[in-house]
Every structure is written in C-alpha cells, then in structure tokens.
Design a protein around this motif. Structure first.
Motif, PDB file in Angstrom:
ATOM      1  N   MET A   1       5.190  20.271  56.883  1.00 38.19           N
ATOM      2  CA  MET A   1       6.485  19.917  57.418  1.00 38.19           C
ATOM      3  C   MET A   1       6.549  18.414  57.692  1.00 38.19           C
ATOM      4  O   MET A   1       7.619  17.838  57.683  1.00 38.19           O
ATOM      5  CB  MET A   1       6.748  20.699  58.696  1.00 38.19           C
ATOM      6  CG  MET A   1       8.112  20.489  59.239  1.00 38.19           C
ATOM      7  SD  MET A   1       8.688  21.718  60.406  1.00 38.19           S
ATOM      8  CE  MET A   1       7.335  21.947  61.485  1.00 38.19           C
ATOM      9  N   CYS A   2       5.420  17.779  57.901  1.00 42.50           N
ATOM     10  CA  CYS A   2       5.402  16.347  58.155  1.00 42.50           C
ATOM     11  C   CYS A   2       5.750  15.540  56.908  1.00 42.50           C
ATOM     12  O   CYS A   2       5.974  14.338  56.993  1.00 42.50           O
ATOM     13  CB  CYS A   2       4.043  15.929  58.697  1.00 42.50           C
ATOM     14  SG  CYS A   2       3.696  16.641  60.307  1.00 42.50           S
ATOM     15  N   ASP A   3       5.778  16.182  55.754  1.00 44.49           N
ATOM     16  CA  ASP A   3       6.092  15.496  54.512  1.00 44.49           C
ATOM     17  C   ASP A   3       7.583  15.500  54.201  1.00 44.49           C
ATOM     18  O   ASP A   3       7.985  15.040  53.141  1.00 44.49           O
ATOM     19  CB  ASP A   3       5.332  16.153  53.343  1.00 44.49           C
ATOM     20  CG  ASP A   3       3.830  16.040  53.512  1.00 44.49           C
ATOM     21  OD1 ASP A   3       3.371  15.076  54.141  1.00 44.49           O
ATOM     22  OD2 ASP A   3       3.120  16.923  53.023  1.00 44.49           O
ATOM     23  N   LEU A   4       8.394  15.993  55.094  1.00 45.82           N
ATOM     24  CA  LEU A   4       9.837  16.052  54.878  1.00 45.82           C
ATOM     25  C   LEU A   4      10.467  14.677  55.073  1.00 45.82           C
ATOM     26  O   LEU A   4       9.973  13.855  55.853  1.00 45.82           O
ATOM     27  CB  LEU A   4      10.483  17.035  55.849  1.00 45.82           C
ATOM     28  CG  LEU A   4      10.040  18.493  55.754  1.00 45.82           C
ATOM     29  CD1 LEU A   4      10.686  19.301  56.869  1.00 45.82           C
ATOM     30  CD2 LEU A   4      10.387  19.077  54.399  1.00 45.82           C
ATOM     31  N   SER A   5      11.570  14.452  54.385  1.00 50.19           N
ATOM     32  CA  SER A   5      12.323  13.213  54.584  1.00 50.19           C
ATOM     33  C   SER A   5      12.941  13.257  55.983  1.00 50.19           C
ATOM     34  O   SER A   5      13.067  14.326  56.590  1.00 50.19           O
ATOM     35  CB  SER A   5      13.422  13.100  53.532  1.00 50.19           C
ATOM     36  OG  SER A   5      14.484  14.002  53.828  1.00 50.19           O
ATOM     37  N   PRO A   6      13.372  12.110  56.508  1.00 50.04           N
ATOM     38  CA  PRO A   6      14.012  12.116  57.831  1.00 50.04           C
ATOM     39  C   PRO A   6      15.222  13.060  57.914  1.00 50.04           C
ATOM     40  O   PRO A   6      15.407  13.746  58.917  1.00 50.04           O
ATOM     41  CB  PRO A   6      14.427  10.652  58.027  1.00 50.04           C
ATOM     42  CG  PRO A   6      13.423   9.890  57.219  1.00 50.04           C
ATOM     43  CD  PRO A   6      13.154  10.759  56.005  1.00 50.04           C
TER      44      PRO A   6
ATOM     45  N   MET B   1       9.726  27.920  65.110  1.00 49.00           N
ATOM     46  CA  MET B   1       9.859  27.009  63.984  1.00 49.00           C
ATOM     47  C   MET B   1       8.519  26.787  63.294  1.00 49.00           C
ATOM     48  O   MET B   1       8.428  26.801  62.075  1.00 49.00           O
ATOM     49  CB  MET B   1      10.425  25.669  64.439  1.00 49.00           C
ATOM     50  CG  MET B   1      10.683  24.727  63.299  1.00 49.00           C
ATOM     51  SD  MET B   1      10.868  23.046  63.859  1.00 49.00           S
ATOM     52  CE  MET B   1       9.274  22.746  64.571  1.00 49.00           C
ATOM     53  N   ILE B   2       7.473  26.607  64.075  1.00 52.86           N
ATOM     54  CA  ILE B   2       6.138  26.402  63.502  1.00 52.86           C
ATOM     55  C   ILE B   2       5.719  27.627  62.699  1.00 52.86           C
ATOM     56  O   ILE B   2       5.224  27.507  61.576  1.00 52.86           O
ATOM     57  CB  ILE B   2       5.113  26.092  64.606  1.00 52.86           C
ATOM     58  CG1 ILE B   2       5.402  24.707  65.190  1.00 52.86           C
ATOM     59  CG2 ILE B   2       3.691  26.158  64.066  1.00 52.86           C
ATOM     60  CD1 ILE B   2       4.623  24.401  66.439  1.00 52.86           C
ATOM     61  N   LYS B   3       5.931  28.804  63.255  1.00 53.17           N
ATOM     62  CA  LYS B   3       5.562  30.030  62.540  1.00 53.17           C
ATOM     63  C   LYS B   3       6.339  30.173  61.240  1.00 53.17           C
ATOM     64  O   LYS B   3       5.788  30.541  60.210  1.00 53.17           O
ATOM     65  CB  LYS B   3       5.790  31.248  63.426  1.00 53.17           C
ATOM     66  CG  LYS B   3       4.759  31.392  64.510  1.00 53.17           C
ATOM     67  CD  LYS B   3       5.015  32.625  65.343  1.00 53.17           C
ATOM     68  CE  LYS B   3       3.948  32.753  66.415  1.00 53.17           C
ATOM     69  NZ  LYS B   3       4.151  33.932  67.240  1.00 53.17           N
ATOM     70  N   GLU B   4       7.633  29.867  61.271  1.00 53.80           N
ATOM     71  CA  GLU B   4       8.459  30.005  60.071  1.00 53.80           C
ATOM     72  C   GLU B   4       8.112  28.960  59.019  1.00 53.80           C
ATOM     73  O   GLU B   4       7.939  29.275  57.846  1.00 53.80           O
ATOM     74  CB  GLU B   4       9.941  29.876  60.428  1.00 53.80           C
ATOM     75  CG  GLU B   4      10.840  29.957  59.202  1.00 53.80           C
ATOM     76  CD  GLU B   4      12.304  29.719  59.538  1.00 53.80           C
ATOM     77  OE1 GLU B   4      12.956  28.995  58.770  1.00 53.80           O
ATOM     78  OE2 GLU B   4      12.773  30.253  60.556  1.00 53.80           O
TER      79      GLU B   4
END
Length: 93
Positions: free
Chosen positions: A1-6, A31-34
């Motif tokens: 998820m850290c690789d997402l654009s802003p 959210m983390i689980k999903e």
C-alpha cells in the motif's frame, strides 16, 4: 500500500475513514486487513502493538488518525512488517 500514488493513497484513506474524515483504530485495522491481506502488526512481539502504534501516531490525541497521521502510520507499519521493533523506529521517538 505504501507504493500507491498520493491520489490513490488518499482514495484508500477516504474509503475507510468515518464520516468525520478520520480513521478510528477499528477502521485502520479493517483497512490493513483488506488492503494488505492481514493484520500487518500481528508479528510484533507486543500483543498491543496496534494500540501502541495508534497512540503514538495520534499526534493530536483525539483517538483518530487524520490523513497526515495516517501517512506517517503507514511508514511505521511497513517497518514493523519488516521486523523492526516499535522502540527502534525513529519517527516514534
């Protein structure tokens, strides 16, 4: 998820945040689980790792994470996932 654009990151946050535009502990965990396929803090040695992380990330002490606090939390979650103990994560000191 850290690789997402802003913009993508903001969309994920908005999808999971409550009506107040902030994430509660429950909303963050969901959210983390999903998005990551599980509780990324479950490997931490401290069983209260999510609670501890959340309290440290909640800079204004309102019991919820705003978007800026959320972005900081993602960096910490990534380090926890990589096996770094919470007490060694620089931004928590």
């Amino acid at each position: 998820m850290c690789d997402l654009s802003p913009d993508e990151l903001r969309a994920v946050f908005d999808k999971h945040a409550g009506a107040d535009g902030k994430l509660s502990k429950r909303e963050l965990r969901g959210m983390i689980k999903e998005k990551l396929g599980g509780d990324e803090c479950k490997g931490a040695k401290n069983p209260g790792a999510m609670r501890e992380l959340f309290s440290k990330m909640d800079e204004d002490g309102d019991g919820k994470l705003d978007f800026e606090e959320f972005k900081k939390a993602l960096k910490v979650i990534k380090e926890v996932k990589e096996g770094k103990p919470l007490d060694q994560i620089q931004c928590l000191k």
